[in-house]
Design a protein around this motif. Structure first.
Motif, mmCIF file in Angstrom:
data_model
loop_
_atom_site.group_PDB
_atom_site.id
_atom_site.type_symbol
_atom_site.label_atom_id
_atom_site.label_comp_id
_atom_site.label_asym_id
_atom_site.label_seq_id
_atom_site.Cartn_x
_atom_site.Cartn_y
_atom_site.Cartn_z
ATOM 1 N N LEU A 180 0.807 -1.224 0.000
ATOM 2 C CA LEU A 180 0.000 0.000 0.000
ATOM 3 C C LEU A 180 0.840 1.275 0.000
ATOM 4 C CD1 LEU A 180 -2.737 -1.080 2.584
ATOM 5 C CD2 LEU A 180 -2.870 -1.140 0.080
ATOM 6 N N GLY A 181 2.126 1.168 0.180
ATOM 7 C CA GLY A 181 2.976 2.348 0.138
ATOM 8 C C GLY A 181 3.335 2.876 1.519
ATOM 9 N N HIS A 182 4.288 3.831 1.530
ATOM 10 C CA HIS A 182 4.791 4.358 2.800
ATOM 11 C C HIS A 182 3.752 5.181 3.558
ATOM 12 C CE1 HIS A 182 8.867 2.928 2.337
ATOM 13 N NE2 HIS A 182 8.908 3.393 1.086
ATOM 14 N N ALA A 183 2.837 5.809 2.852
ATOM 15 C CA ALA A 183 1.799 6.584 3.543
ATOM 16 C C ALA A 183 0.956 5.673 4.418
ATOM 17 C CB ALA A 183 0.929 7.327 2.532
ATOM 18 N N ALA A 184 0.626 4.512 3.896
ATOM 19 C CA ALA A 184 -0.136 3.535 4.687
ATOM 20 C C ALA A 184 0.706 3.033 5.853
ATOM 21 C CB ALA A 184 -0.580 2.377 3.799
ATOM 22 N N GLY A 185 2.005 2.803 5.588
ATOM 23 C CA GLY A 185 2.884 2.365 6.670
ATOM 24 C C GLY A 185 2.974 3.398 7.776
ATOM 25 N N ASP A 186 3.091 4.666 7.393
ATOM 26 C CA ASP A 186 3.131 5.726 8.400
ATOM 27 C C ASP A 186 1.839 5.749 9.208
ATOM 28 O OD1 ASP A 186 5.612 6.398 7.478
ATOM 29 O OD2 ASP A 186 4.964 8.185 6.375
ATOM 30 N N PHE A 187 0.720 5.553 8.530
ATOM 31 C CA PHE A 187 -0.572 5.541 9.220
ATOM 32 C C PHE A 187 -0.622 4.416 10.247
ATOM 33 C CE2 PHE A 187 -4.857 3.681 9.407
ATOM 34 C CZ PHE A 187 -5.572 4.757 9.944
ATOM 35 N N VAL A 188 -0.158 3.239 9.871
ATOM 36 C CA VAL A 188 -0.159 2.093 10.786
ATOM 37 C C VAL A 188 0.724 2.372 11.998
ATOM 38 C CG1 VAL A 188 0.583 -0.309 11.050
ATOM 39 C CG2 VAL A 188 -0.738 0.389 9.036
ATOM 40 N N LEU A 189 1.889 2.961 11.767
ATOM 41 C CA LEU A 189 2.782 3.286 12.885
ATOM 42 C C LEU A 189 2.139 4.283 13.837
ATOM 43 C CD1 LEU A 189 6.176 3.601 10.969
ATOM 44 C CD2 LEU A 189 5.488 1.751 12.505
ATOM 45 N N GLN A 190 1.461 5.267 13.286
ATOM 46 C CA GLN A 190 0.791 6.268 14.126
ATOM 47 C C GLN A 190 -0.340 5.658 14.934
ATOM 48 O OE1 GLN A 190 -0.154 9.021 11.011
ATOM 49 N NE2 GLN A 190 1.762 10.168 11.216
ATOM 50 N N GLN A 191 -1.105 4.771 14.314
ATOM 51 C CA GLN A 191 -2.186 4.106 15.046
ATOM 52 C C GLN A 191 -1.631 3.181 16.119
ATOM 53 O OE1 GLN A 191 -5.493 4.960 14.570
ATOM 54 N NE2 GLN A 191 -4.382 6.489 13.351
ATOM 55 N N ALA A 192 -0.550 2.483 15.806
ATOM 56 C CA ALA A 192 0.077 1.610 16.797
ATOM 57 C C ALA A 192 0.599 2.423 17.978
ATOM 58 C CB ALA A 192 1.208 0.822 16.146
ATOM 59 N N ALA A 193 1.188 3.568 17.685
ATOM 60 C CA ALA A 193 1.690 4.439 18.755
ATOM 61 C C ALA A 193 0.548 4.893 19.651
ATOM 62 C CB ALA A 193 2.397 5.646 18.146
ATOM 63 N N ARG A 194 -0.568 5.274 19.039
ATOM 64 C CA ARG A 194 -1.730 5.722 19.821
ATOM 65 C C ARG A 194 -2.216 4.608 20.742
ATOM 66 N NH1 ARG A 194 -6.848 4.712 19.134
ATOM 67 N NH2 ARG A 194 -6.516 3.880 17.025
#
Length: 330
Positions: A209-223
């Protein structure tokens, strides 16, 4: 010889805070600035001792005693409020006709200017009071500017320090902050737990899905990690999809296992990014400071890594506590 009226006009020009009193102590003339201090009280015609309280010399309590104090320095206050402190100098007139008393504010000038809204026009042209006030105001302005600058510098330093310890993508602490906290805890011999969490299948999200999706997953995991930990726990992102959680004062294995299970359960839930479903899971390894006689930061990190690798070998999406068995299998 100068008459009384001429003397009064001269004193108004040279000494705008003068008093001309007669032999009985009644005020015959008052300087314009002095009258401005009591606009509702007619000073002329009033008794000097009814308007002012003599503080020093303490021996002066009567008008005759005052008349005998030629050149004496006086300290006095108004009887009514505001009880502005004044300094004075008495100069008796010839033939016992009274005295001229010249007054000034002394160190109370700052309060007087504020209380009575005085300007340079209220002082003698040779009086340095206004120049001193300008210096005080300039100094105050400079000090305020300096204080404001210091506050801005402190704020900038704190912001820079915070930035230096923060992961910009997730808002979590970074590896530098984790190292700082571990150093503090090991130096102080504090009990704590170190949990190493790795996101399984994160690379496939990035690739698909690309790095934007990866960044989103990391942010949700952090939350999720912040929500499942305490306010004084340290949650840090230490690598691409690697996180470390430091639990200060928490070494109870059952509690840590419960936290890990909640994290795994929530991180296993699908995440939707731009109508695309992202699937990850979490593998977690935990080490306790109490498992070592004299724990060092690197030793704890290595132990948590071993436990994490054990969790991955056991099928991922699970939690393992460091043990001698983990060490034997490294």
């Amino acid at each position: 010889m100068m008459n009384t009226q001429d003397l009064a006009r001269l004193l108004e020009t040279l000494c705008p805070m003068f008093l001309l009193i007669d032999e009985k102590g009644d005020i015959r003339q008052a300087g314009p600035t002095l009258q401005k201090l009591r606009p509702n009280i007619p000073l002329v015609g009033s008794s000097f001792l009814d308007i002012f309280e003599l503080i020093r010399p303490r021996t002066v309590t009567t008008i005759p005693a005052l008349m005998s104090m030629a050149g004496a320095k006086l300290h006095l206050k108004f009887h009514d409020e505001p009880r502005t402190a004044l300094k004075g100098l008495a100069a008796p007139l010839q033939h016992g006709e009274g005295a001229v008393i010249n007054l000034s504010f002394g160190i109370s000038i700052l309060d007087a200017v504020r209380d009575y809204a005085l300007t340079s026009a209220d002082f003698s042209g040779t009086d340095l009071a206004i120049e001193l006030l300008y210096l005080v105001e300039a100094k105050s302005a400079a000090m305020e500017a300096s204080r404001s600058l210091n506050l801005r510098l402190q704020g900038a330093m704190l912001a820079a320090e915070e930035k230096a310890y923060t992961d910009t993508l997730t808002g979590l602490k970074n590896r530098r902050a984790m190292d700082h906290m571990l150093g503090h805890l090991t130096f102080s011999n504090s009990n704590f737990a170190l949990m190493h969490l790795d996101l399984d299948f994160f690379k496939s999200v990035n690739d698909r899905l690309g790095h934007a999706a990866g960044d989103f997953v990391l942010q949700q995991a952090a939350r999720i990690m912040v929500e499942e930990t305490r306010g004084d726990d340290t949650v840090a992102r230490v690598g691409g999809d690697e996180f470390v959680i430091i639990f200060k004062g928490l070494i109870r294995e059952e509690t840590l296992a419960s936290i890990a299970e909640r994290l795994i359960l929530r991180l296993n839930e699908p995440m939707t990014f731009q109508q695309q479903t992202c699937h990850v899971s979490a593998s977690i390894g935990t080490a306790l400071s109490t498992q070592f006689r004299a724990p060092e930061a690197e030793e704890l990190l290595h132990a948590a890594d071993l436990a994490l690798y054990q969790a991955k070998r056991d099928g991922r999406s699970c939690h393992r506590l460091y043990s001698t068995l983990s060490k034997a299998q490294q």
